[in-house]
Write a protein that holds these residues in place. Structure first.
Motif, PDB file in Angstrom:
ATOM      1  N   LYS A 300       0.788  -1.436   0.208  1.00 50.90           N
ATOM      2  CA  LYS A 300       0.067  -0.028   0.028  1.00 50.90           C
ATOM      3  C   LYS A 300       0.996   1.122  -0.021  1.00 50.90           C
ATOM      4  CE  LYS A 300      -4.224  -1.758   2.363  1.00 50.90           C
ATOM      5  NZ  LYS A 300      -5.078  -1.626   3.515  1.00 50.90           N
ATOM      6  N   ALA A 301       1.877   1.151   0.688  1.00 47.20           N
ATOM      7  CA  ALA A 301       2.819   2.351   0.763  1.00 47.20           C
ATOM      8  C   ALA A 301       3.353   2.737  -0.499  1.00 47.20           C
ATOM      9  CB  ALA A 301       3.938   2.085   1.967  1.00 47.20           C
ATOM     10  N   ILE A 302       3.999   1.793  -1.197  1.00 41.00           N
ATOM     11  CA  ILE A 302       4.605   1.831  -2.489  1.00 41.00           C
ATOM     12  C   ILE A 302       3.607   2.436  -3.429  1.00 41.00           C
ATOM     13  CG2 ILE A 302       5.623   0.664  -4.543  1.00 41.00           C
ATOM     14  CD1 ILE A 302       6.727  -1.407  -2.555  1.00 41.00           C
ATOM     15  N   LEU A 303       2.374   2.038  -3.574  1.00 39.85           N
ATOM     16  CA  LEU A 303       1.500   2.589  -4.375  1.00 39.85           C
ATOM     17  C   LEU A 303       1.068   3.854  -3.902  1.00 39.85           C
ATOM     18  CD1 LEU A 303      -0.752  -0.536  -4.918  1.00 39.85           C
ATOM     19  CD2 LEU A 303       1.017   0.400  -6.385  1.00 39.85           C
ATOM     20  N   SER A 304       0.865   4.163  -2.691  1.00 36.69           N
ATOM     21  CA  SER A 304       0.362   5.560  -2.212  1.00 36.69           C
ATOM     22  C   SER A 304       1.618   6.439  -2.590  1.00 36.69           C
ATOM     23  CB  SER A 304       0.138   5.514  -0.695  1.00 36.69           C
ATOM     24  OG  SER A 304      -0.767   4.594  -0.408  1.00 36.69           O
ATOM     25  N   PHE A 305       2.831   6.114  -2.560  1.00 36.56           N
ATOM     26  CA  PHE A 305       4.060   7.105  -2.740  1.00 36.56           C
ATOM     27  C   PHE A 305       3.709   7.607  -4.350  1.00 36.56           C
ATOM     28  CE2 PHE A 305       8.171   7.495  -4.654  1.00 36.56           C
ATOM     29  CZ  PHE A 305       8.548   8.919  -3.891  1.00 36.56           C
ATOM     30  N   HIS A 306       3.554   6.574  -5.100  1.00 34.65           N
ATOM     31  CA  HIS A 306       3.729   6.675  -6.469  1.00 34.65           C
ATOM     32  C   HIS A 306       2.507   7.595  -7.268  1.00 34.65           C
ATOM     33  CE1 HIS A 306       7.657   5.083  -7.399  1.00 34.65           C
ATOM     34  NE2 HIS A 306       7.378   4.138  -7.061  1.00 34.65           N
ATOM     35  N   LEU A 307       1.276   7.188  -6.419  1.00 33.34           N
ATOM     36  CA  LEU A 307      -0.126   7.723  -6.843  1.00 33.34           C
ATOM     37  C   LEU A 307      -0.311   9.186  -6.108  1.00 33.34           C
ATOM     38  CD1 LEU A 307      -2.434   4.557  -7.113  1.00 33.34           C
ATOM     39  CD2 LEU A 307      -1.679   6.028  -8.658  1.00 33.34           C
ATOM     40  N   GLU A 308       0.611   9.422  -5.021  1.00 34.43           N
ATOM     41  CA  GLU A 308       0.347  10.654  -4.266  1.00 34.43           C
ATOM     42  C   GLU A 308      -0.940  10.761  -3.403  1.00 34.43           C
ATOM     43  OE1 GLU A 308       2.342  14.335  -6.338  1.00 34.43           O
ATOM     44  OE2 GLU A 308       3.137  12.768  -7.503  1.00 34.43           O
ATOM     45  N   VAL A 309      -1.324   9.654  -2.825  1.00 29.15           N
ATOM     46  CA  VAL A 309      -2.625   9.565  -2.398  1.00 29.15           C
ATOM     47  C   VAL A 309      -2.565   8.403  -1.392  1.00 29.15           C
ATOM     48  CG1 VAL A 309      -3.879   8.016  -3.862  1.00 29.15           C
ATOM     49  CG2 VAL A 309      -5.066   9.570  -2.583  1.00 29.15           C
ATOM     50  N   ASP A 310      -3.182   8.764  -0.142  1.00 24.43           N
ATOM     51  CA  ASP A 310      -3.152   7.809   0.984  1.00 24.43           C
ATOM     52  C   ASP A 310      -4.123   6.439   0.604  1.00 24.43           C
ATOM     53  OD1 ASP A 310      -2.746   6.306   3.114  1.00 24.43           O
ATOM     54  OD2 ASP A 310      -3.690   7.851   4.548  1.00 24.43           O
ATOM     55  N   TYR A 354      -0.159  -4.286  -6.220  1.00 28.03           N
ATOM     56  CA  TYR A 354       1.032  -4.214  -5.537  1.00 28.03           C
ATOM     57  C   TYR A 354       2.173  -5.355  -5.615  1.00 28.03           C
ATOM     58  CZ  TYR A 354       0.477  -7.115  -1.205  1.00 28.03           C
ATOM     59  OH  TYR A 354       0.244  -7.771  -0.186  1.00 28.03           O
ATOM     60  N   ARG A 355       1.468  -6.707  -6.114  1.00 30.27           N
ATOM     61  CA  ARG A 355       2.076  -7.988  -6.272  1.00 30.27           C
ATOM     62  C   ARG A 355       2.723  -7.756  -7.635  1.00 30.27           C
ATOM     63  NH1 ARG A 355      -0.339 -13.198  -2.994  1.00 30.27           N
ATOM     64  NH2 ARG A 355       0.614 -12.511  -1.014  1.00 30.27           N
ATOM     65  N   SER A 356       2.106  -7.186  -8.610  1.00 25.02           N
ATOM     66  CA  SER A 356       2.589  -7.178 -10.036  1.00 25.02           C
ATOM     67  C   SER A 356       3.298  -5.732 -10.408  1.00 25.02           C
ATOM     68  CB  SER A 356       1.294  -7.424 -10.890  1.00 25.02           C
ATOM     69  OG  SER A 356       0.526  -6.216 -10.782  1.00 25.02           O
ATOM     70  N   TYR A 357       2.904  -4.697  -9.575  1.00 21.71           N
ATOM     71  CA  TYR A 357       3.592  -3.410 -10.101  1.00 21.71           C
ATOM     72  C   TYR A 357       5.008  -3.238  -9.720  1.00 21.71           C
ATOM     73  CZ  TYR A 357       4.518   1.513 -10.127  1.00 21.71           C
ATOM     74  OH  TYR A 357       5.049   2.855 -10.442  1.00 21.71           O
ATOM     75  N   ASP A 358       5.905  -2.979 -10.575  1.00 13.16           N
ATOM     76  CA  ASP A 358       7.334  -2.729 -10.359  1.00 13.16           C
ATOM     77  C   ASP A 358       7.602  -1.530 -11.320  1.00 13.16           C
ATOM     78  OD1 ASP A 358       9.980  -2.794 -10.023  1.00 13.16           O
ATOM     79  OD2 ASP A 358      10.438  -4.838 -11.064  1.00 13.16           O
ATOM     80  N   ARG A 359       7.185  -0.374 -10.767  1.00 11.77           N
ATOM     81  CA  ARG A 359       7.462   1.078 -11.474  1.00 11.77           C
ATOM     82  C   ARG A 359       6.802   0.780 -12.975  1.00 11.77           C
ATOM     83  NH1 ARG A 359      12.925   3.805  -9.385  1.00 11.77           N
ATOM     84  NH2 ARG A 359      12.463   4.053  -7.314  1.00 11.77           N
ATOM     85  N   GLY A 360       5.583   0.088 -12.817  1.00 10.33           N
ATOM     86  CA  GLY A 360       5.128  -0.151 -14.098  1.00 10.33           C
ATOM     87  C   GLY A 360       5.734  -0.982 -15.169  1.00 10.33           C
ATOM     88  N   THR A 361       6.898  -1.761 -14.882  1.00 12.91           N
ATOM     89  CA  THR A 361       7.574  -2.651 -15.714  1.00 12.91           C
ATOM     90  C   THR A 361       7.757  -3.918 -15.053  1.00 12.91           C
ATOM     91  OG1 THR A 361       8.740  -0.848 -16.732  1.00 12.91           O
ATOM     92  CG2 THR A 361       9.399  -2.964 -16.927  1.00 12.91           C
ATOM     93  N   PRO A 362       7.038  -5.012 -15.515  1.00 11.43           N
ATOM     94  CA  PRO A 362       7.191  -6.347 -14.952  1.00 11.43           C
ATOM     95  C   PRO A 362       8.355  -6.757 -14.822  1.00 11.43           C
ATOM     96  CG  PRO A 362       5.092  -6.162 -16.044  1.00 11.43           C
ATOM     97  CD  PRO A 362       5.734  -5.041 -16.385  1.00 11.43           C
ATOM     98  N   THR A 363       8.773  -7.668 -13.924  1.00 10.74           N
ATOM     99  CA  THR A 363      10.067  -8.347 -13.816  1.00 10.74           C
ATOM    100  C   THR A 363       9.994  -9.356 -14.883  1.00 10.74           C
ATOM    101  OG1 THR A 363      10.638  -7.745 -11.657  1.00 10.74           O
ATOM    102  CG2 THR A 363      11.618  -9.873 -12.620  1.00 10.74           C
ATOM    103  N   LEU A 364      11.056  -9.220 -15.902  1.00  7.90           N
ATOM    104  CA  LEU A 364      11.119 -10.527 -16.682  1.00  7.90           C
ATOM    105  C   LEU A 364      11.877 -11.729 -16.147  1.00  7.90           C
ATOM    106  CD1 LEU A 364      10.908 -11.571 -19.712  1.00  7.90           C
ATOM    107  CD2 LEU A 364      13.262 -10.384 -20.152  1.00  7.90           C
TER     108      LEU A 364
END
Length: 443
Positions: A300-310, A354-364
């Motif tokens: 949640k914290a990672i997504l909150s940071f990148h979306l700039e919303v709690d 959050y389990r799939s997000y990697d700054r928008g680029t999934p791990t290969l």
């Protein structure tokens, strides 16, 4: 030949890297750990070893950050790379330094010194910073607006480049017979009076071996791409598909002519997160193990940071409501835009996201051959000049790349089998800039 760099963030770039079974407690501040990583990358003939940084610790939500200690125990990068320089001979050494919080003179002096210490292997990643924790360390409540940060960065860059030309290459004559240490006619001070900086002075160290350290940028906003087209020599590219990477590549290089530059003066290294296994199944299992270690509060914290919303009070197994998303981002705008696009198009649950997000680029995840296939397709199709590898867990993931992916790229004739130069500019095929004052008649 394509270029290869690796981004180093402590134990690895994955939020749960510190909990990996192979991680040692003291690695974060152990210079031997970083020297070993740099020497490993150098054995793999990498172009550059890069340290990401922010000048701040997190000061709120510490229970969450205790589960994801991003930048919470990290050596200062120029100090660290100076130590690594003595343990390596060829690999480029890059670091982040913010124009928002560091004076141009200090930036110029530190990176010039690193270039001398390393024999011409330094690179500066020019950033404007992207978190308010850093802003509060330097007397601000929050970061200035995006456009203001870039305007300040332009002034800083102009000053730093001028300071690196303070001395012509042959200024220090060391003439004992005539008691002349340097030729005064080959010293040129910088005079600058702008909106953000006022400078009168010169750098007190000789011109860097590379003329100037290599300039890196990662901005993917419109302002960031214009700034990169004008000033950058390496750009960390974006694109979660080959088509998106190629569009970014064509767009950015197409802007360079407006600033009197040619496309070969800039190398775009696409960010790629990889997890290599003896089989695709093994690679998937390695990555899944790390993903399962991510605490929901961290996700949640990672997504909150990148979306700039709690998002802390939202249920994990429902999609994020669209009406709570800000209209635009002020921090990492490219990550914000990409994440919002994923949310709107997929309607994943928060947990799935959050389990799939990697700054928008999934791990290969795949074999060494799978990773090389993807790199070759992107490189040969004109989508990139090389790759900035973000590796989930160190040192294991870097070992897998050096022992598996690099030999596969070499077998295909895509990557060097040995260094042919000594400086980072030589590795990348970038020209050494001529001092702007060379040949000028002294005033």
């Amino acid at each position: 030949m394509l270029a290869l760099a690796t981004l180093i963030e402590g134990f690895g770039t994955h939020p749960a890297a510190w909990m990996h079974p192979r991680t040692r407690r003291g690695n974060a501040t152990d210079i031997a750990f970083y020297r070993d990583l740099a020497q490993l990358a150098e054995r793999g003939k990498f172009d550059m070893f890069f340290i990401a940084d922010t000048p701040a610790a997190r000061t709120s939500n510490l229970k969450v950050w205790s589960k994801f200690p991003m930048f919470m125990n990290q050596l200062e990068p120029i100090t660290l790379l100076s130590a690594i320089a003595g343990a390596t001979t060829h690999i480029g050494l890059g670091a982040t330094c913010s124009t928002s919080f560091f004076e141009p003179y200090n930036i110029a002096r530190q990176f010039a010194s690193l270039d001398h210490i390393s024999g011409g292997r330094a690179a500066w990643n020019v950033v404007t910073s992207a978190n308010d924790f850093a802003a509060r360390n330097f007397g601000l409540d929050r970061l200035p607006p995006h456009a203001d940060r870039y305007a300040k960065a332009r002034e800083s860059m102009e000053i730093v480049n001028s300071l690196w030309d303070t001395w012509e290459d042959d200024a220090f004559v060391f003439d004992k017979e005539n008691a002349v240490y340097f030729d005064p006619g080959k010293f040129h001070h910088t005079e600058f009076n702008g909106d953000y900086f006022k400078i009168h002075g010169g750098l007190n160290v000789a011109r860097p071996p590379q003329g100037k350290p290599v300039i890196i940028q990662a901005g993917a906003s419109e302002a960031g791409k214009d700034f990169a087209a004008e000033t950058a020599e390496i750009v960390f590219g974006t694109g979660h598909t080959i088509e998106a990477a190629r569009a970014f590549y064509v767009d950015l290089k197409g802007r360079m002519a407006r600033f009197g530059r040619t496309p070969d003066e800039l190398k775009i290294l696409t960010g790629m997160s990889v997890c290599v296994g003896a089989s695709r199944q093994q690679a998937d299992e390695k990555f899944r193990m790390l993903q399962e270690l991510v605490h929901p509060d961290v996700g949640k914290a990672i997504l909150s940071f990148h979306l700039e919303v709690d998002l802390s009070d939202l249920p994990l197994d429902e999609p994020i409501p669209l009406d709570i998303l800000p209209k635009t981002g002020n921090l990492h705008k490219a990550f914000f835009d990409r994440l919002v696009k994923i949310i709107r198009e997929t309607r994943m649950t928060l947990r799935e996201l959050y389990r799939s997000y990697d700054r928008g680029t999934p791990t290969l995840c795949g074999t060494a051959s799978d990773v090389a296939d993807q790199m070759e397709e992107m490189y040969r199709s004109g989508a990139t000049d090389g790759f900035m590898l973000t590796l989930n867990a160190m040192p294991g993931d870097l070992e897998d790349v050096v022992s598996g992916v690099v030999p596969e790229l070499q077998r295909r004739g895509l990557f060097r089998t040995d260094y042919t130069g000594r400086t980072l500019r030589e590795h990348l095929g970038l020209k050494r800039p001529v001092n702007r004052y060379a040949g000028a008649v002294p005033a």
